[in-house]
Design a protein around this motif. Structure first.
Motif, PDB file in Angstrom:
ATOM      1  N   HIS A   1       2.305  24.458 -29.464  1.00 28.04           N
ATOM      2  CA  HIS A   1       2.644  25.843 -29.766  1.00 28.04           C
ATOM      3  C   HIS A   1       1.571  26.735 -29.141  1.00 28.04           C
ATOM      4  O   HIS A   1       0.440  26.794 -29.637  1.00 28.04           O
ATOM      5  CB  HIS A   1       2.714  26.073 -31.275  1.00 28.04           C
ATOM      6  N   PRO A   2       1.877  27.440 -28.046  1.00 21.84           N
ATOM      7  CA  PRO A   2       0.840  28.205 -27.328  1.00 21.84           C
ATOM      8  C   PRO A   2       0.315  29.383 -28.142  1.00 21.84           C
ATOM      9  O   PRO A   2       1.031  29.995 -28.944  1.00 21.84           O
ATOM     10  CB  PRO A   2       1.582  28.699 -26.077  1.00 21.84           C
ATOM     11  N   ILE A   3      -0.940  29.708 -27.899  1.00 21.51           N
ATOM     12  CA  ILE A   3      -1.596  30.893 -28.458  1.00 21.51           C
ATOM     13  C   ILE A   3      -1.893  31.841 -27.311  1.00 21.51           C
ATOM     14  O   ILE A   3      -2.388  31.416 -26.254  1.00 21.51           O
ATOM     15  CB  ILE A   3      -2.887  30.513 -29.195  1.00 21.51           C
ATOM     16  N   CYS A   4      -1.593  33.124 -27.507  1.00 18.20           N
ATOM     17  CA  CYS A   4      -1.831  34.113 -26.450  1.00 18.20           C
ATOM     18  C   CYS A   4      -3.268  34.614 -26.524  1.00 18.20           C
ATOM     19  O   CYS A   4      -3.722  35.104 -27.565  1.00 18.20           O
ATOM     20  CB  CYS A   4      -0.855  35.276 -26.592  1.00 18.20           C
ATOM     21  N   LEU A   5      -3.971  34.487 -25.417  1.00 19.94           N
ATOM     22  CA  LEU A   5      -5.305  35.072 -25.260  1.00 19.94           C
ATOM     23  C   LEU A   5      -5.174  36.295 -24.358  1.00 19.94           C
ATOM     24  O   LEU A   5      -4.730  36.183 -23.214  1.00 19.94           O
ATOM     25  CB  LEU A   5      -6.263  34.058 -24.636  1.00 19.94           C
ATOM     26  N   THR A   6      -5.563  37.468 -24.868  1.00 20.13           N
ATOM     27  CA  THR A   6      -5.500  38.701 -24.091  1.00 20.13           C
ATOM     28  C   THR A   6      -6.899  39.077 -23.619  1.00 20.13           C
ATOM     29  O   THR A   6      -7.804  39.260 -24.427  1.00 20.13           O
ATOM     30  CB  THR A   6      -4.916  39.862 -24.925  1.00 20.13           C
ATOM     31  N   LEU A   7      -7.057  39.165 -22.301  1.00 22.46           N
ATOM     32  CA  LEU A   7      -8.322  39.601 -21.699  1.00 22.46           C
ATOM     33  C   LEU A   7      -8.242  41.094 -21.430  1.00 22.46           C
ATOM     34  O   LEU A   7      -7.221  41.600 -20.976  1.00 22.46           O
ATOM     35  CB  LEU A   7      -8.587  38.845 -20.400  1.00 22.46           C
ATOM     36  N   TRP A   8      -9.358  41.789 -21.683  1.00 24.73           N
ATOM     37  CA  TRP A   8      -9.372  43.249 -21.563  1.00 24.73           C
ATOM     38  C   TRP A   8     -10.402  43.725 -20.544  1.00 24.73           C
ATOM     39  O   TRP A   8     -11.471  43.125 -20.383  1.00 24.73           O
ATOM     40  CB  TRP A   8      -9.715  43.873 -22.911  1.00 24.73           C
ATOM     41  N   GLY A   9     -10.064  44.847 -19.892  1.00 23.46           N
ATOM     42  CA  GLY A   9     -11.027  45.646 -19.146  1.00 23.46           C
ATOM     43  C   GLY A   9     -11.824  44.902 -18.103  1.00 23.46           C
ATOM     44  O   GLY A   9     -11.286  44.242 -17.202  1.00 23.46           O
ATOM     45  N   ALA A  10     -13.144  44.978 -18.241  1.00 17.53           N
ATOM     46  CA  ALA A  10     -14.046  44.447 -17.224  1.00 17.53           C
ATOM     47  C   ALA A  10     -13.908  42.943 -17.062  1.00 17.53           C
ATOM     48  O   ALA A  10     -14.086  42.412 -15.961  1.00 17.53           O
ATOM     49  CB  ALA A  10     -15.492  44.804 -17.582  1.00 17.53           C
ATOM     50  N   LEU A  11     -13.582  42.234 -18.142  1.00 16.21           N
ATOM     51  CA  LEU A  11     -13.418  40.786 -18.034  1.00 16.21           C
ATOM     52  C   LEU A  11     -12.247  40.437 -17.127  1.00 16.21           C
ATOM     53  O   LEU A  11     -12.293  39.443 -16.393  1.00 16.21           O
ATOM     54  CB  LEU A  11     -13.215  40.185 -19.430  1.00 16.21           C
ATOM     55  N   VAL A  12     -11.199  41.246 -17.141  1.00 14.44           N
ATOM     56  CA  VAL A  12     -10.069  41.038 -16.237  1.00 14.44           C
ATOM     57  C   VAL A  12     -10.531  41.182 -14.790  1.00 14.44           C
ATOM     58  O   VAL A  12     -10.171  40.385 -13.918  1.00 14.44           O
ATOM     59  CB  VAL A  12      -8.930  42.034 -16.545  1.00 14.44           C
ATOM     60  N   GLN A  13     -11.344  42.202 -14.528  1.00 13.08           N
ATOM     61  CA  GLN A  13     -11.855  42.406 -13.172  1.00 13.08           C
ATOM     62  C   GLN A  13     -12.705  41.220 -12.728  1.00 13.08           C
ATOM     63  O   GLN A  13     -12.656  40.796 -11.577  1.00 13.08           O
ATOM     64  CB  GLN A  13     -12.684  43.684 -13.126  1.00 13.08           C
ATOM     65  N   ASP A  14     -13.484  40.661 -13.664  1.00 18.53           N
ATOM     66  CA  ASP A  14     -14.369  39.542 -13.325  1.00 18.53           C
ATOM     67  C   ASP A  14     -13.595  38.290 -12.944  1.00 18.53           C
ATOM     68  O   ASP A  14     -14.024  37.515 -12.086  1.00 18.53           O
ATOM     69  CB  ASP A  14     -15.284  39.199 -14.514  1.00 18.53           C
ATOM     70  N   ILE A  15     -12.448  38.065 -13.585  1.00 20.12           N
ATOM     71  CA  ILE A  15     -11.831  36.744 -13.534  1.00 20.12           C
ATOM     72  C   ILE A  15     -10.438  36.712 -12.932  1.00 20.12           C
ATOM     73  O   ILE A  15      -9.931  35.642 -12.600  1.00 20.12           O
ATOM     74  CB  ILE A  15     -11.793  36.166 -14.980  1.00 20.12           C
ATOM     75  N   SER A  16      -9.775  37.867 -12.738  1.00 22.11           N
ATOM     76  CA  SER A  16      -8.357  37.864 -12.347  1.00 22.11           C
ATOM     77  C   SER A  16      -8.122  37.175 -11.004  1.00 22.11           C
ATOM     78  O   SER A  16      -7.114  36.468 -10.827  1.00 22.11           O
ATOM     79  CB  SER A  16      -7.816  39.294 -12.316  1.00 22.11           C
ATOM     80  N   GLU A  17      -9.015  37.375 -10.050  1.00 24.85           N
ATOM     81  CA  GLU A  17      -8.823  36.752  -8.732  1.00 24.85           C
ATOM     82  C   GLU A  17      -8.895  35.234  -8.832  1.00 24.85           C
ATOM     83  O   GLU A  17      -8.083  34.516  -8.236  1.00 24.85           O
ATOM     84  CB  GLU A  17      -9.875  37.268  -7.752  1.00 24.85           C
ATOM     85  N   LYS A  18      -9.851  34.729  -9.613  1.00 24.92           N
ATOM     86  CA  LYS A  18      -9.968  33.272  -9.791  1.00 24.92           C
ATOM     87  C   LYS A  18      -8.761  32.713 -10.535  1.00 24.92           C
ATOM     88  O   LYS A  18      -8.282  31.618 -10.233  1.00 24.92           O
ATOM     89  CB  LYS A  18     -11.259  32.944 -10.533  1.00 24.92           C
ATOM     90  N   LEU A  19      -8.251  33.475 -11.532  1.00 23.33           N
ATOM     91  CA  LEU A  19      -7.076  33.016 -12.269  1.00 23.33           C
ATOM     92  C   LEU A  19      -5.852  32.930 -11.368  1.00 23.33           C
ATOM     93  O   LEU A  19      -5.027  32.023 -11.506  1.00 23.33           O
ATOM     94  CB  LEU A  19      -6.795  33.951 -13.447  1.00 23.33           C
ATOM     95  N   SER A  20      -5.737  33.880 -10.434  1.00 16.23           N
ATOM     96  CA  SER A  20      -4.574  33.876  -9.539  1.00 16.23           C
ATOM     97  C   SER A  20      -4.550  32.634  -8.651  1.00 16.23           C
ATOM     98  O   SER A  20      -3.490  32.180  -8.214  1.00 16.23           O
ATOM     99  CB  SER A  20      -4.569  35.139  -8.668  1.00 16.23           C
ATOM    100  N   GLU A  21      -5.718  32.062  -8.396  1.00 19.16           N
ATOM    101  CA  GLU A  21      -5.813  30.886  -7.535  1.00 19.16           C
ATOM    102  C   GLU A  21      -5.390  29.598  -8.249  1.00 19.16           C
ATOM    103  O   GLU A  21      -5.072  28.598  -7.600  1.00 19.16           O
ATOM    104  CB  GLU A  21      -7.237  30.744  -7.008  1.00 19.16           C
ATOM    105  N   VAL A  22      -5.415  29.615  -9.604  1.00 19.16           N
ATOM    106  CA  VAL A  22      -5.111  28.383 -10.346  1.00 19.16           C
ATOM    107  C   VAL A  22      -3.826  28.503 -11.160  1.00 19.16           C
ATOM    108  O   VAL A  22      -3.486  27.597 -11.916  1.00 19.16           O
ATOM    109  CB  VAL A  22      -6.283  28.007 -11.279  1.00 19.16           C
ATOM    110  N   THR A  23      -3.091  29.626 -11.031  1.00 21.35           N
ATOM    111  CA  THR A  23      -1.844  29.809 -11.768  1.00 21.35           C
ATOM    112  C   THR A  23      -0.864  28.675 -11.434  1.00 21.35           C
ATOM    113  O   THR A  23      -0.625  28.360 -10.278  1.00 21.35           O
ATOM    114  CB  THR A  23      -1.209  31.169 -11.414  1.00 21.35           C
TER     115      THR A  23
END
Length: 435
Positions: free
Chosen positions: A178-200
């Protein structure tokens, strides 16, 4: 010479002339606060006994200290500002109740500690099946899980204006898929979004620290300003979880994701830079309802209202209210009926000023970090100044304030601001205008 201490337990907001050997466990990228334009950088430090300290660097001090305080290096640190950590941010079992602010005045000297083998901090992860427990609700926790879906970034409206978020759905070996939603906000999104896009789509292992557990609208996780994210970290828990995911790949691929029902607040201009004139502020305040609070940005000169004023007061280190009766370095009962805690009397910076933009003079007050950043010294230092040093401080501050105009964020509480007792605005943020 500063006294060398072996434990941070010896260092409180009233301790002067101290030095201690500290190891940098983690140093995070600079970020911008969601409620003000102030940039900050978080660090986790540890003393020789293993007691951990949260530290932060603000604004231009980030650049002043960027070539030092490297991860897993050890330093002698002295003259940092020490503040009481709010109880809601303390982890269970934490004995040291203070956090540090480092600035350009802080002395940092690297120590070659060859006898000590330094390793990354050990995390105490909470399994997803235990997150629904009341003891974890609205408290920061370290988590690790398998990402079964990573949504693209999107913009939502909040009370601070528009914010960028990214949602990641996680499972671990305790949550029955049963998945749990983790919501990333603001600056943390900027820090990590590019790396997340590579492993989607690859079901990466996601490790998060200081994530808030929310239960009001179903179980979910949310980042805060001090949270961190690592993708496929190199630790035992990640290796074990990755092997579990490989063994259960078919079940993971069949998981159905249900979108969370987040309720975002209406759009607000609180964080937008809409500058107004001083005389317009006066008119806007008159239109507020008794229970309303508001923020306004102005561009003005800052004038010391009284050069003979005290630039600090002794406060409760929990609620920051002024203490009338106390003995130095002795705990006392806070006189504020809303607090009433046993507290340590602590100097807190405060200065009364006038703001002049050519249309009208506004009376204002600044406290704490805002005042100390303007002064370039701490409240503890202000209290220790001799008469001659205090005079030099006033001259320097007056010259520094009058040298330029400032962008200033004013906070207004309609219940208090325009009453006879509290007839001044509170300054929330100050930054110099370009020359």
């Amino acid at each position: 010479m500063p006294t060398l201490h072996q434990s941070v337990d010896d260092i409180t907001p009233t301790t002067v002339g101290w030095k201690i050997k500290m190891t940098v466990l983690q140093k995070f990228p600079p970020r911008t606060s969601m409620s003000s334009p102030v940039r900050y950088q978080k660090l986790y430090l540890s003393d020789p006994k293993g007691t951990k300290v949260d530290a932060v660097i603000f604004a231009e001090d980030i650049e002043a200290l960027e070539d030092t305080l490297h991860e897993l290096h050890t330093y002698h640190i002295s003259d940092a500002r020490v503040n009481r950590t709010p109880a809601r941010y303390l982890k269970n079992g934490t004995n040291y109740n203070f956090s540090w602010t480092l600035n350009s005045k802080t002395q940092v000297v690297e120590v070659q500690d060859e006898d000590k083998q330094i390793s990354k901090p050990v995390h105490e992860f909470v399994s997803f099946k235990n997150l629904s427990s009341d003891k974890y609700s609205n408290t920061p926790q370290d988590i690790i899980g398998v990402a079964v879906k990573i949504n693209p970034t999107k913009v939502v409206n909040t009370v601070y204006g528009q914010r960028t978020i990214q949602e990641i759905y996680l499972i671990d070996d305790s949550c029955s898929f049963h998945p749990i939603c983790l919501t990333l906000w603001g600056a943390l999104v900027q820090d990590i979004s590019e790396k997340l896009s590579e492993v989607t789509g690859n079901n990466p292992i996601i490790m998060g620290t200081k994530m808030i557990v929310q239960t009001k609208r179903g179980l979910s996780l949310s980042s805060r300003e001090s949270s961190t994210i690592e993708i496929n970290p190199d630790n035992y828990e990640a290796t074990t979880l990755h092997q579990w995911a490989e063994n259960n790949k078919a079940d993971i691929n069949n998981i159905t994701i249900q979108a969370p029902t987040f309720q975002y607040s209406p759009n607000s201009s609180a964080a937008k830079r809409e500058y107004v004139k001083n005389n317009e502020v006066t008119d806007l305040v008159k239109q507020l309802k008794p229970t309303q609070k508001a923020y306004y940005w102005i561009e003005a000169e800052i004038i010391l209202k009284n050069i003979n004023q005290d630039f600090y007061y002794m406060s409760c280190d929990f609620c920051n209210k002024k203490l009338m009766f106390y003995n130095d370095n002795e705990e006392t009962d806070c006189e504020n009926p809303k607090c009433g805690k046993r507290c340590l009397p602590t100097p807190r910076a405060r200065t009364y000023v006038q703001l002049d933009d050519g249309t009208e003079l506004l009376d204002a007050v600044m406290f704490g970090d805002v005042a100390e950043n303007i002064f370039s010294c701490t409240a503890v230092q202000l209290r220790s100044y001799s008469d001659e040093k205090h005079k030099l401080f006033v001259q320097k501050t007056t010259k520094q304030l009058s040298a330029k105009k400032w962008r200033i964020q004013l906070y207004v509480d309609a219940n208090r601001t325009m009453t006879s007792k509290y007839n001044q605005f509170t300054i929330q943020a100050v930054e110099p205008m370009e020359d």
